[in-house]
Design a protein around this motif. Structure first.
Motif, PDB file in Angstrom:
ATOM      1  N   ASP A 106      36.926  35.795  42.342  1.00 22.33           N
ATOM      2  CA  ASP A 106      38.054  35.036  42.877  1.00 22.33           C
ATOM      3  C   ASP A 106      38.307  33.857  41.939  1.00 22.33           C
ATOM      4  O   ASP A 106      37.491  32.937  41.861  1.00 22.33           O
ATOM      5  CB  ASP A 106      37.753  34.538  44.288  1.00 22.33           C
ATOM      6  CG  ASP A 106      37.548  35.675  45.270  1.00 22.33           C
ATOM      7  OD1 ASP A 106      36.543  35.643  45.999  1.00 22.33           O
ATOM      8  OD2 ASP A 106      38.389  36.586  45.301  1.00 22.33           O
TER       9      ASP A 106
ATOM     10  N   SER B  72      41.115  44.951  41.419  1.00 22.80           N
ATOM     11  CA  SER B  72      39.872  45.394  42.060  1.00 22.80           C
ATOM     12  C   SER B  72      39.676  46.898  41.915  1.00 22.80           C
ATOM     13  O   SER B  72      38.564  47.370  41.635  1.00 22.80           O
ATOM     14  CB  SER B  72      39.869  45.008  43.545  1.00 22.80           C
ATOM     15  OG  SER B  72      39.747  43.615  43.709  1.00 22.80           O
TER      16      SER B  72
ATOM     17  N   GLY C 179      41.142  37.214  48.379  1.00 17.51           N
ATOM     18  CA  GLY C 179      41.133  38.103  47.223  1.00 17.51           C
ATOM     19  C   GLY C 179      42.435  38.182  46.460  1.00 17.51           C
ATOM     20  O   GLY C 179      42.536  38.942  45.487  1.00 17.51           O
TER      21      GLY C 179
ATOM     22  N   SER D 173      36.990  45.654  49.574  1.00 17.39           N
ATOM     23  CA  SER D 173      36.667  44.957  50.823  1.00 17.39           C
ATOM     24  C   SER D 173      36.972  43.466  50.763  1.00 17.39           C
ATOM     25  O   SER D 173      37.142  42.827  51.800  1.00 17.39           O
ATOM     26  CB  SER D 173      35.193  45.170  51.184  1.00 17.39           C
ATOM     27  OG  SER D 173      34.343  44.661  50.168  1.00 17.39           O
ATOM     28  N   GLY D 174      37.049  42.910  49.567  1.00 22.02           N
ATOM     29  CA  GLY D 174      37.364  41.488  49.438  1.00 22.02           C
ATOM     30  C   GLY D 174      38.839  41.197  49.289  1.00 22.02           C
ATOM     31  O   GLY D 174      39.228  40.039  49.124  1.00 22.02           O
TER      32      GLY D 174
ATOM     33  N   ARG E  22      31.465  40.652  44.478  1.00 26.74           N
ATOM     34  CA  ARG E  22      32.129  39.652  43.665  1.00 26.74           C
ATOM     35  C   ARG E  22      31.072  38.801  42.997  1.00 26.74           C
ATOM     36  O   ARG E  22      30.087  38.419  43.596  1.00 26.74           O
ATOM     37  CB  ARG E  22      33.074  38.812  44.521  1.00 26.74           C
ATOM     38  CG  ARG E  22      34.241  39.659  44.967  1.00 26.74           C
ATOM     39  CD  ARG E  22      35.210  38.963  45.878  1.00 26.74           C
ATOM     40  NE  ARG E  22      36.212  39.941  46.251  1.00 26.74           N
ATOM     41  CZ  ARG E  22      37.393  40.066  45.662  1.00 26.74           C
ATOM     42  NH1 ARG E  22      37.727  39.249  44.697  1.00 26.74           N
ATOM     43  NH2 ARG E  22      38.241  40.992  46.035  1.00 26.74           N
TER      44      ARG E  22
ATOM     45  N   SER F 206      38.593  33.650  50.044  1.00 26.21           N
ATOM     46  CA  SER F 206      38.484  34.482  51.243  1.00 26.21           C
ATOM     47  C   SER F 206      39.420  35.681  51.256  1.00 26.21           C
ATOM     48  O   SER F 206      39.117  36.687  51.890  1.00 26.21           O
ATOM     49  CB  SER F 206      38.763  33.638  52.499  1.00 26.21           C
ATOM     50  OG  SER F 206      37.815  32.610  52.640  1.00 26.21           O
TER      51      SER F 206
ATOM     52  N   THR G 125      42.239  37.651  42.572  1.00 22.21           N
ATOM     53  CA  THR G 125      41.197  38.410  41.881  1.00 22.21           C
ATOM     54  C   THR G 125      41.527  38.660  40.409  1.00 22.21           C
ATOM     55  O   THR G 125      42.636  39.074  40.060  1.00 22.21           O
ATOM     56  CB  THR G 125      40.976  39.768  42.569  1.00 22.21           C
ATOM     57  OG1 THR G 125      40.604  39.543  43.930  1.00 22.21           O
ATOM     58  CG2 THR G 125      39.880  40.567  41.883  1.00 22.21           C
TER      59      THR G 125
END
Length: 211
Positions: free
Chosen positions: A112, A163, A100, A184-185, A5, A98, A103
């Motif tokens: 974010d 994402s 996402g 992953s976020g 990110r 934290s 996004t």
């Protein structure tokens, strides 16, 4: 390969983001922002443009359209999108970068939007879920999400699609590990990660669920 990110530079040298936000929220204070094009004017390298704490006019490029904005400099990009522009695909959940759920793409990289000031997005290309597809004209990835049952409650889905779209834009045929790193976020409380992996693989022509 993880898709990080994007980290943004501080608005001005010697001014922390904490100081910037604090100053913008106090009526008697003014905040120095260097290099921001406000109301169509770019200060010289020898000057600092003073903005705030009240509404400031500037322009943003969102989903390919130029929009005239006027909000206080303390307004986050997420608040602008949801509360001022009615783009509610970006969700407010943790409000601290934290989960996402908020996004968006920022010059093609995922960020974010709850952690970015709207005024910091001047001169950037912002892409939200609203710019990726519509109910009448879904993107190939959105269609694959439906076919692979890659959502349950759907609350995290818009950000997950953003994402995955950014990932596929950078890597047309990602491996399973690269897909895992790319999202992953993004947290999914329903646990549909495997189905998301399959949707990305289906979109990239690497299999995925057919039923």
């Amino acid at each position: 390969m993880q898709l990080p990110r994007k980290k943004l530079e501080s608005p001005a040298e010697g001014v922390s983001r904490r100081t910037f936000l604090k100053g913008a929220g106090i009526a008697a204070a003014a905040v120095g922002v260097s290099g921001v094009d406000v109301a169509g004017e770019t200060p010289s390298s020898q000057e600092s443009l003073i903005v705030g704490p009240g509404p400031v006019p500037f322009q943003l490029t969102i989903n390919g359209d130029t929009r005239s904005i006027e909000v206080p400099p303390s307004t986050t990009l997420l608040d602008l999108l949801r509360d001022k522009l009615g783009m509610t695909g970006s969700k407010r959940v943790c409000d601290r970068g934290s989960c996402g759920a908020c996004t968006v793409m920022f010059d093609g990289k995922i960020v974010d939007s709850c952690s970015i000031l709207a005024i910091d997005a001047v001169g950037r290309e912002i892409t939200t879920i609203e710019g990726i597809g519509t109910p009448e004209n879904l993107s190939a990835l959105q269609q694959a999400f439906i076919e692979c049952d890659a959502l349950q409650c759907g609350f995290c889905t818009p950000a997950m699609v953003v994402s995955c779209t950014a990932l596929l834009n950078d890597n047309a045929k990602p491996t399973r590990d690269e897909i895992r790193a790319g999202i992953s976020g993004n947290l999914c409380r329903c646990g549909t990660y495997i189905n998301v992996f399959e949707a990305v693989e289906k979109t990239s022509g690497q299999g995925g669920r057919d039923d």
